[in-house]
Scaffold this motif. Structure first.
Motif, PDB file in Angstrom:
ATOM      1  N   LEU A 113      -6.980   2.046  -0.560  1.00 17.81           N
ATOM      2  CA  LEU A 113      -6.692   3.080  -1.497  1.00 17.81           C
ATOM      3  C   LEU A 113      -7.906   3.898  -1.915  1.00 17.81           C
ATOM      4  CD1 LEU A 113      -4.380   0.982  -3.865  1.00 17.81           C
ATOM      5  CD2 LEU A 113      -3.810   2.101  -1.468  1.00 17.81           C
ATOM      6  N   VAL A 114      -7.738   5.168  -1.600  1.00 15.34           N
ATOM      7  CA  VAL A 114      -8.823   6.154  -1.794  1.00 15.34           C
ATOM      8  C   VAL A 114      -8.501   7.217  -2.967  1.00 15.34           C
ATOM      9  CG1 VAL A 114      -9.379   6.111   0.650  1.00 15.34           C
ATOM     10  CG2 VAL A 114      -8.011   7.881  -0.160  1.00 15.34           C
ATOM     11  N   GLN A 115      -9.427   7.733  -3.557  1.00 14.36           N
ATOM     12  CA  GLN A 115      -9.529   8.438  -4.724  1.00 14.36           C
ATOM     13  C   GLN A 115     -10.907   9.275  -4.843  1.00 14.36           C
ATOM     14  OE1 GLN A 115      -7.932   6.921  -8.174  1.00 14.36           O
ATOM     15  NE2 GLN A 115      -8.806   8.471  -9.530  1.00 14.36           N
ATOM     16  N   GLY A 116     -10.861  10.682  -4.700  1.00 18.84           N
ATOM     17  CA  GLY A 116     -12.153  11.188  -5.008  1.00 18.84           C
ATOM     18  C   GLY A 116     -12.989  11.013  -3.890  1.00 18.84           C
ATOM     19  N   GLY A 117     -12.638  10.829  -2.804  1.00 19.79           N
ATOM     20  CA  GLY A 117     -13.205  10.924  -1.473  1.00 19.79           C
ATOM     21  C   GLY A 117     -14.158   9.510  -1.172  1.00 19.79           C
ATOM     22  N   ARG A 118     -13.582   8.720  -1.939  1.00 19.45           N
ATOM     23  CA  ARG A 118     -13.965   7.294  -1.609  1.00 19.45           C
ATOM     24  C   ARG A 118     -13.213   6.117  -1.708  1.00 19.45           C
ATOM     25  NH1 ARG A 118     -15.051   4.521  -6.517  1.00 19.45           N
ATOM     26  NH2 ARG A 118     -16.426   3.265  -5.364  1.00 19.45           N
ATOM     27  N   VAL A 119     -13.457   5.162  -1.156  1.00 17.32           N
ATOM     28  CA  VAL A 119     -12.370   4.148  -1.190  1.00 17.32           C
ATOM     29  C   VAL A 119     -12.571   3.150  -2.601  1.00 17.32           C
ATOM     30  CG1 VAL A 119     -11.877   1.625  -0.378  1.00 17.32           C
ATOM     31  CG2 VAL A 119     -12.951   3.289   1.314  1.00 17.32           C
ATOM     32  N   VAL A 120     -11.455   3.225  -3.406  1.00 18.31           N
ATOM     33  CA  VAL A 120     -11.473   2.687  -4.828  1.00 18.31           C
ATOM     34  C   VAL A 120     -10.821   1.097  -4.839  1.00 18.31           C
ATOM     35  CG1 VAL A 120     -11.762   4.821  -5.778  1.00 18.31           C
ATOM     36  CG2 VAL A 120      -9.354   3.934  -5.338  1.00 18.31           C
ATOM     37  N   THR A 121      -9.907   0.940  -4.018  1.00 17.17           N
ATOM     38  CA  THR A 121      -9.095  -0.436  -3.986  1.00 17.17           C
ATOM     39  C   THR A 121      -8.969  -0.808  -2.650  1.00 17.17           C
ATOM     40  OG1 THR A 121      -8.342   0.250  -6.196  1.00 17.17           O
ATOM     41  CG2 THR A 121      -7.320  -1.522  -5.127  1.00 17.17           C
ATOM     42  N   VAL A 122      -8.852  -2.245  -2.426  1.00 20.46           N
ATOM     43  CA  VAL A 122      -8.578  -2.790  -1.194  1.00 20.46           C
ATOM     44  C   VAL A 122      -7.593  -3.854  -1.666  1.00 20.46           C
ATOM     45  CG1 VAL A 122      -9.324  -4.059   0.837  1.00 20.46           C
ATOM     46  CG2 VAL A 122     -10.665  -2.262  -0.005  1.00 20.46           C
ATOM     47  N   THR A 123      -6.382  -3.885  -1.165  1.00 21.76           N
ATOM     48  CA  THR A 123      -5.414  -4.790  -1.599  1.00 21.76           C
ATOM     49  C   THR A 123      -5.068  -5.711  -0.248  1.00 21.76           C
ATOM     50  OG1 THR A 123      -3.529  -3.494  -0.577  1.00 21.76           O
ATOM     51  CG2 THR A 123      -4.406  -3.021  -2.833  1.00 21.76           C
ATOM     52  N   ASP A 124      -3.919  -6.695  -0.437  1.00 19.98           N
ATOM     53  CA  ASP A 124      -3.346  -7.532   0.507  1.00 19.98           C
ATOM     54  C   ASP A 124      -4.378  -8.205   1.301  1.00 19.98           C
ATOM     55  OD1 ASP A 124      -1.091  -6.366  -0.286  1.00 19.98           O
ATOM     56  OD2 ASP A 124      -1.073  -4.894   1.209  1.00 19.98           O
ATOM     57  N   TRP A 125      -4.978  -9.396   0.372  1.00 18.05           N
ATOM     58  CA  TRP A 125      -6.068 -10.427   1.131  1.00 18.05           C
ATOM     59  C   TRP A 125      -5.564 -11.498   1.618  1.00 18.05           C
ATOM     60  CZ3 TRP A 125     -11.386  -8.863   1.301  1.00 18.05           C
ATOM     61  CH2 TRP A 125     -11.601  -7.838   0.760  1.00 18.05           C
ATOM     62  N   SER A 126      -4.249 -11.809   1.967  1.00 13.46           N
ATOM     63  CA  SER A 126      -3.545 -13.023   2.205  1.00 13.46           C
ATOM     64  C   SER A 126      -3.979 -13.363   3.525  1.00 13.46           C
ATOM     65  CB  SER A 126      -2.142 -12.712   2.123  1.00 13.46           C
ATOM     66  OG  SER A 126      -1.499 -12.157   2.938  1.00 13.46           O
ATOM     67  N   GLN A 127      -4.479 -12.558   4.464  1.00 10.20           N
ATOM     68  CA  GLN A 127      -5.050 -12.954   5.993  1.00 10.20           C
ATOM     69  C   GLN A 127      -6.603 -13.138   6.009  1.00 10.20           C
ATOM     70  OE1 GLN A 127      -2.730 -13.667   8.095  1.00 10.20           O
ATOM     71  NE2 GLN A 127      -1.497 -13.294   6.355  1.00 10.20           N
ATOM     72  N   ALA A 128      -7.248 -13.089   4.732  1.00  4.95           N
ATOM     73  CA  ALA A 128      -8.652 -13.125   4.977  1.00  4.95           C
ATOM     74  C   ALA A 128      -9.209 -14.499   5.597  1.00  4.95           C
ATOM     75  CB  ALA A 128      -9.174 -12.922   3.417  1.00  4.95           C
ATOM     76  N   ARG A 129     -10.299 -14.481   6.187  1.00  2.82           N
ATOM     77  CA  ARG A 129     -10.683 -15.516   6.835  1.00  2.82           C
ATOM     78  C   ARG A 129     -11.971 -15.439   7.222  1.00  2.82           C
ATOM     79  NH1 ARG A 129      -6.339 -15.241  11.491  1.00  2.82           N
ATOM     80  NH2 ARG A 129      -5.116 -14.307   9.599  1.00  2.82           N
ATOM     81  N   VAL A 130     -12.767 -16.580   7.893  1.00  2.46           N
ATOM     82  CA  VAL A 130     -14.162 -16.382   8.354  1.00  2.46           C
ATOM     83  C   VAL A 130     -13.730 -16.270   9.774  1.00  2.46           C
ATOM     84  CG1 VAL A 130     -16.349 -17.383   9.029  1.00  2.46           C
ATOM     85  CG2 VAL A 130     -15.426 -17.515   6.700  1.00  2.46           C
TER      86      VAL A 130
END
Length: 314
Positions: free
Chosen positions: A213-230
């Motif tokens: 999600l972006v606002q003002g020309g930059r990334v402000v939020t990142v959602t949906d982390w259920s697939q996170a992993r190393v």
């Protein structure tokens, strides 16, 4: 229309609103609308309270999805430390409450986050949003593995992850719907061990325009982390290298490389492009496994198009 697994009917927005009011003390819902989900594993709604506050409620659709959501909740708690300390330049959702589901598991509620989904076609070269995307992804890749381990999410070595990709390809090949020339090219790339000598990092695992999600020309939020992993850092770059305007890609990659502290991966871009192609095989498998004829037809069309493009290029 949202795809559903085996014809399952999604929970209504009103049902999800009721769960939200049970989860958050003092919340009185006055309206609710269904929101698009990242996949068929979760039902999502946006709920508005009588005080004008906005909330997102997510309810898993099966037990495995519930376990994945629980792991994500644990991860979000750890990520908040890196947000507040300034290591991460964006916010992540923070859980405000939960409500039990009749069939087991629980629905999770958090305040609606700021920003609008990324318009990838509008990216331009230079120090703006394209560069910020590169820095954001690099910052995630610099996080310690412990944030994943403590949330009981998967941790892979490079060899394990290559083997995982090979198994996925074998399953796709078994459908008989992958063009033979495309299949042989993918097999050759996955069997080239030198291509897969990478240092595993913390990855989001499911990045796309709806999650950034972006606002003002930059990334402000990142959602949906259920697939996170190393896993492979190429996973988080693939969608951009495949879909972003060509003239913006250099800005993304350069900013990414500058933000990484130790990066010696000469095949990162090659793997990212390959991962972008293999996403079509995963889309095909999703359709086959869940008996979604429209998804299968869509995947077959895209695989045929890719096969023609790559043969012409070769």
């Amino acid at each position: 229309m949202r795809a559903t697994t085996f014809g399952r009917v999604p929970r209504s927005a009103l049902t999800l609103a009721a769960l939200a009011t049970a989860a958050v003390p003092g919340l009185v819902a006055v309206s609710a609308r269904a929101e698009p989900a990242a996949g068929p594993d979760v039902d999502v709604a946006r709920v508005t309270g009588e005080d004008g506050s906005a909330w997102i409620v997510r309810a898993p659709t099966h037990a495995a999805a519930g376990a994945s959501l629980e792991a994500e909740v644990g991860l979000l708690g750890s990520l908040d430390h890196y947000v507040t300390s300034g290591v991460l330049s964006f916010t992540v959702p923070q859980v405000a409450g939960s409500a039990p589901l009749p069939e087991g598991g629980r629905a999770i509620v958090h305040r609606a986050v700021s920003g609008t989904p990324l318009d990838i076609d509008a990216l331009h070269p230079g120090p703006g949003l394209a560069a910020d995307l590169g820095r954001v992804i690099a910052a995630v890749h610099e996080l310690p593995h412990s944030v994943i381990e403590n949330a009981a999410l998967p941790v892979y070595s490079s060899d394990e992850y290559r083997e995982r990709r090979l198994v996925e390809l074998d399953h796709a090949a078994a459908t008989g719907k992958v063009p033979p020339t495309l299949l042989r090219r993918w097999e050759h790339a996955l069997e080239d061990v030198s291509l897969w000598r990478f240092q595993p990092v913390v990855t989001h695992g499911d990045l796309g325009p709806e999650q950034v999600l972006v606002q003002g020309g930059r990334v402000v939020t990142v959602t949906d982390w259920s697939q996170a992993r190393v896993a492979d850092p190429a996973d988080d770059l693939a969608w951009l290298l495949v879909a972003a305007p060509t003239d913006a890609i250099d800005s993304i990659v350069e900013a990414y490389q500058l933000r990484r502290t130790e990066l010696s991966d000469s095949h990162l871009a090659d793997r990212a492009l390959l991962v972008g192609e293999l996403a079509l095989a995963r889309w095909l498998l999703h359709g086959v496994r869940n008996r979604l004829a429209d998804v299968v037809a869509d995947a077959v069309d895209m695989l045929q198009d890719l096969d023609e493009q790559t043969r012409d290029a070769d």
